[in-house]
Design a protein around this motif. Structure first.
Motif, PDB file in Angstrom:
ATOM      1  N   UNK A 180       1.283  -0.970   0.049  1.00 41.96           N
ATOM      2  CA  UNK A 180       0.242  -0.419   0.025  1.00 41.96           C
ATOM      3  C   UNK A 180       0.180   1.467  -0.264  1.00 41.96           C
ATOM      4  N   UNK A 181       0.579   2.500  -0.541  1.00 42.21           N
ATOM      5  CA  UNK A 181       1.090   3.496  -1.093  1.00 42.21           C
ATOM      6  C   UNK A 181       0.655   4.332  -0.013  1.00 42.21           C
ATOM      7  N   UNK A 182       1.640   4.702   0.930  1.00 41.47           N
ATOM      8  CA  UNK A 182       1.160   6.260   1.636  1.00 41.47           C
ATOM      9  C   UNK A 182       2.597   7.436   1.305  1.00 41.47           C
ATOM     10  N   UNK A 183       1.503   8.580   1.652  1.00 42.70           N
ATOM     11  CA  UNK A 183       2.291   9.613   2.148  1.00 42.70           C
ATOM     12  C   UNK A 183       2.546   9.993   3.880  1.00 42.70           C
ATOM     13  N   UNK A 184       4.133  10.139   3.914  1.00 40.93           N
ATOM     14  CA  UNK A 184       4.508   9.320   5.300  1.00 40.93           C
ATOM     15  C   UNK A 184       5.676  10.627   5.594  1.00 40.93           C
ATOM     16  N   UNK A 185       5.268  11.457   6.423  1.00 39.75           N
ATOM     17  CA  UNK A 185       5.890  12.581   7.389  1.00 39.75           C
ATOM     18  C   UNK A 185       6.303  12.296   8.588  1.00 39.75           C
ATOM     19  N   UNK A 186       8.239  11.957   8.593  1.00 38.20           N
ATOM     20  CA  UNK A 186       8.386  12.441  10.217  1.00 38.20           C
ATOM     21  C   UNK A 186       9.870  12.443  10.534  1.00 38.20           C
ATOM     22  N   UNK A 187      10.514  12.228  11.492  1.00 38.99           N
ATOM     23  CA  UNK A 187      11.695  12.749  11.482  1.00 38.99           C
ATOM     24  C   UNK A 187      13.106  11.849  11.368  1.00 38.99           C
ATOM     25  N   UNK A 188      13.851  12.670  11.290  1.00 37.50           N
ATOM     26  CA  UNK A 188      15.317  12.107  11.131  1.00 37.50           C
ATOM     27  C   UNK A 188      16.299  11.754  12.211  1.00 37.50           C
ATOM     28  N   UNK A 189      16.525  10.345  12.612  1.00 35.56           N
ATOM     29  CA  UNK A 189      17.146  10.775  14.160  1.00 35.56           C
ATOM     30  C   UNK A 189      18.307  10.709  13.390  1.00 35.56           C
ATOM     31  N   UNK A 190      19.605  10.871  14.851  1.00 33.08           N
ATOM     32  CA  UNK A 190      20.521  11.324  14.482  1.00 33.08           C
ATOM     33  C   UNK A 190      21.482  10.343  13.618  1.00 33.08           C
ATOM     34  N   UNK A 191      20.954   8.913  13.734  1.00 28.59           N
ATOM     35  CA  UNK A 191      21.876   7.895  13.000  1.00 28.59           C
ATOM     36  C   UNK A 191      21.238   8.248  11.407  1.00 28.59           C
ATOM     37  N   UNK A 192      20.351   8.578  11.489  1.00 23.68           N
ATOM     38  CA  UNK A 192      20.075   8.656  10.023  1.00 23.68           C
ATOM     39  C   UNK A 192      18.648   8.175   9.642  1.00 23.68           C
ATOM     40  N   UNK A 193      18.197   7.177  10.800  1.00 27.38           N
ATOM     41  CA  UNK A 193      17.081   6.378  10.961  1.00 27.38           C
ATOM     42  C   UNK A 193      15.621   7.563  10.169  1.00 27.38           C
ATOM     43  N   UNK A 194      14.558   7.530   9.708  1.00 29.16           N
ATOM     44  CA  UNK A 194      14.049   7.818   9.989  1.00 29.16           C
ATOM     45  C   UNK A 194      12.537   7.301  10.520  1.00 29.16           C
ATOM     46  N   UNK A 195      11.624   8.023  11.496  1.00 30.46           N
ATOM     47  CA  UNK A 195      11.050   7.782  12.746  1.00 30.46           C
ATOM     48  C   UNK A 195       9.459   8.565  12.569  1.00 30.46           C
ATOM     49  N   UNK A 196       8.344   7.712  13.020  1.00 29.88           N
ATOM     50  CA  UNK A 196       7.123   8.230  12.587  1.00 29.88           C
ATOM     51  C   UNK A 196       6.506   7.604  13.723  1.00 29.88           C
ATOM     52  N   UNK A 197       5.643   8.753  14.136  1.00 31.50           N
ATOM     53  CA  UNK A 197       4.507   8.130  14.804  1.00 31.50           C
ATOM     54  C   UNK A 197       3.098   8.979  15.470  1.00 31.50           C
ATOM     55  N   UNK A 198       2.565   8.632  15.971  1.00 34.67           N
ATOM     56  CA  UNK A 198       1.076   8.768  15.610  1.00 34.67           C
ATOM     57  C   UNK A 198       0.961   9.903  15.494  1.00 34.67           C
ATOM     58  N   UNK A 199       1.900  10.953  16.206  1.00 36.03           N
ATOM     59  CA  UNK A 199       1.384  12.078  15.811  1.00 36.03           C
ATOM     60  C   UNK A 199       1.788  13.066  14.800  1.00 36.03           C
ATOM     61  N   UNK A 200       2.370  12.190  13.911  1.00 34.60           N
ATOM     62  CA  UNK A 200       2.975  12.941  12.530  1.00 34.60           C
ATOM     63  C   UNK A 200       1.945  12.271  11.370  1.00 34.60           C
ATOM     64  N   UNK A 201       1.720  13.312  10.367  1.00 37.07           N
ATOM     65  CA  UNK A 201       0.824  13.338   9.352  1.00 37.07           C
ATOM     66  C   UNK A 201       1.292  12.310   8.073  1.00 37.07           C
ATOM     67  N   UNK A 202       0.698  11.004   8.223  1.00 37.60           N
ATOM     68  CA  UNK A 202       0.710   9.952   7.690  1.00 37.60           C
ATOM     69  C   UNK A 202      -0.558   9.549   6.870  1.00 37.60           C
ATOM     70  N   UNK A 203      -0.986   9.562   5.789  1.00 39.86           N
ATOM     71  CA  UNK A 203      -2.001   9.150   5.302  1.00 39.86           C
ATOM     72  C   UNK A 203      -1.723   7.870   4.010  1.00 39.86           C
ATOM     73  N   UNK A 204      -3.117   6.810   3.164  1.00 37.68           N
ATOM     74  CA  UNK A 204      -2.799   6.615   2.692  1.00 37.68           C
ATOM     75  C   UNK A 204      -2.874   7.827   1.554  1.00 37.68           C
ATOM     76  N   UNK A 205      -1.951   7.157   0.366  1.00 37.66           N
ATOM     77  CA  UNK A 205      -2.466   7.882  -0.878  1.00 37.66           C
ATOM     78  C   UNK A 205      -3.291   8.439  -1.799  1.00 37.66           C
ATOM     79  N   UNK A 206      -4.117   7.484  -2.111  1.00 42.24           N
ATOM     80  CA  UNK A 206      -4.633   7.678  -2.882  1.00 42.24           C
ATOM     81  C   UNK A 206      -6.085   8.257  -1.465  1.00 42.24           C
ATOM     82  N   UNK A 207      -5.926   8.271  -0.850  1.00 38.34           N
ATOM     83  CA  UNK A 207      -7.421   9.051  -0.021  1.00 38.34           C
ATOM     84  C   UNK A 207      -6.756  10.717   0.019  1.00 38.34           C
ATOM     85  N   UNK A 208      -5.475  11.324  -0.232  1.00 33.54           N
ATOM     86  CA  UNK A 208      -4.927  12.631  -0.331  1.00 33.54           C
ATOM     87  C   UNK A 208      -6.142  13.617  -1.675  1.00 33.54           C
ATOM     88  N   UNK A 209      -5.695  14.548  -1.399  1.00 35.22           N
ATOM     89  CA  UNK A 209      -6.570  15.292  -1.827  1.00 35.22           C
ATOM     90  C   UNK A 209      -5.779  15.498  -3.509  1.00 35.22           C
TER      91      UNK A 209
END
Length: 219
Positions: free
Chosen positions: A107-136
């Motif tokens: 499934x495709x998503x739009x995923x917004x999150x934070x970049x940790x010091x080790x270069x990994x991307x971390x996401x939480x329920x407080x970030x904007x994460x939506x199914x791509x097909x539901x975006x306007x």
């Protein structure tokens, strides 16, 4: 009698502490307009989720193992972030600590999150994460053309009438008072953009019905 009273107080104290711990573990987020989520994130990508597993993420200060869910992804497009592809995102193991659950069947998503010091991307329920097909259409367009233009603006959420702004560089977000939802017309179809005089105003993208909060519309 004294013993019974003391026992009752002990029981109430235990229940109280258990309730406090339960509340402390709950995830609580302040609603954000998609533009705010974009501006506040280190990374914003469109990606396909292809797998997931629980992994070790080191130890806490007490020596206890920290668990994370690692989602393997195929990045489709980066809208904001480092000059490198993101091939995995990490999140907490449960929603109680703001962990995100994603479908792993491509499934495709739009995923917004934070970049940790080790270069990994971390996401939480407080970030904007939506199914791509539901975006306007406006939300998709704004990821490359609009949201970044308004990152110097402030979006102020109105929770009850009357509500006002304190600066010309603010846009009043009225979805909650008009539609009782933070996913209303302004969230779906508008971006808050800075004008040439440094004031900010709502701009409409795709054409939903006009609302009272409309300031400027696309030609």
């Amino acid at each position: 009698m004294t013993w019974a009273v003391n026992s009752c107080f002990v029981t109430l104290a235990i229940l109280f502490l258990w309730r406090v711990e339960e509340i402390a573990e709950a995830c609580s987020c302040s609603p954000a307009h998609p533009q705010q989520a974009f501006c506040n994130s280190d990374v914003v990508i469109r990606a396909r989720v292809v797998g997931g597993e629980e992994v070790d993420a080191g130890n806490d200060i007490y020596g206890n193992a920290i668990k994370r869910i690692k989602y393997d992804i195929k990045q489709i497009k980066m809208f904001k972030g480092p000059n490198q592809d993101i091939d995995a995102i990490y999140t907490a193991p449960t929603s109680a600590v703001c962990g995100v659950t994603l479908e792993t069947n491509g499934k495709e998503y739009l995923i917004a999150g934070k970049l940790e010091t080790d270069g990994r991307m971390h996401v939480t329920l407080c970030d904007f994460i939506e199914s791509w097909e539901t975006l306007t259409a406006t939300q998709k367009k704004s990821l490359t053309q609009r949201y970044e233009m308004g990152c110097d603006c402030k979006i102020t959420r109105c929770t009850s009438i009357p509500c006002t702004i304190s600066s010309p560089a603010e846009c009043l977000w009225l979805d909650w008072v008009i539609e009782k939802s933070v996913n209303g017309e302004q969230a779906k179809h508008f971006a808050c953009i800075k004008r040439s005089d440094d004031s900010c105003a709502w701009y409409r993208g795709a054409a939903p019905p006009k609302k009272d909060f409309l300031d400027i519309e696309d030609p």
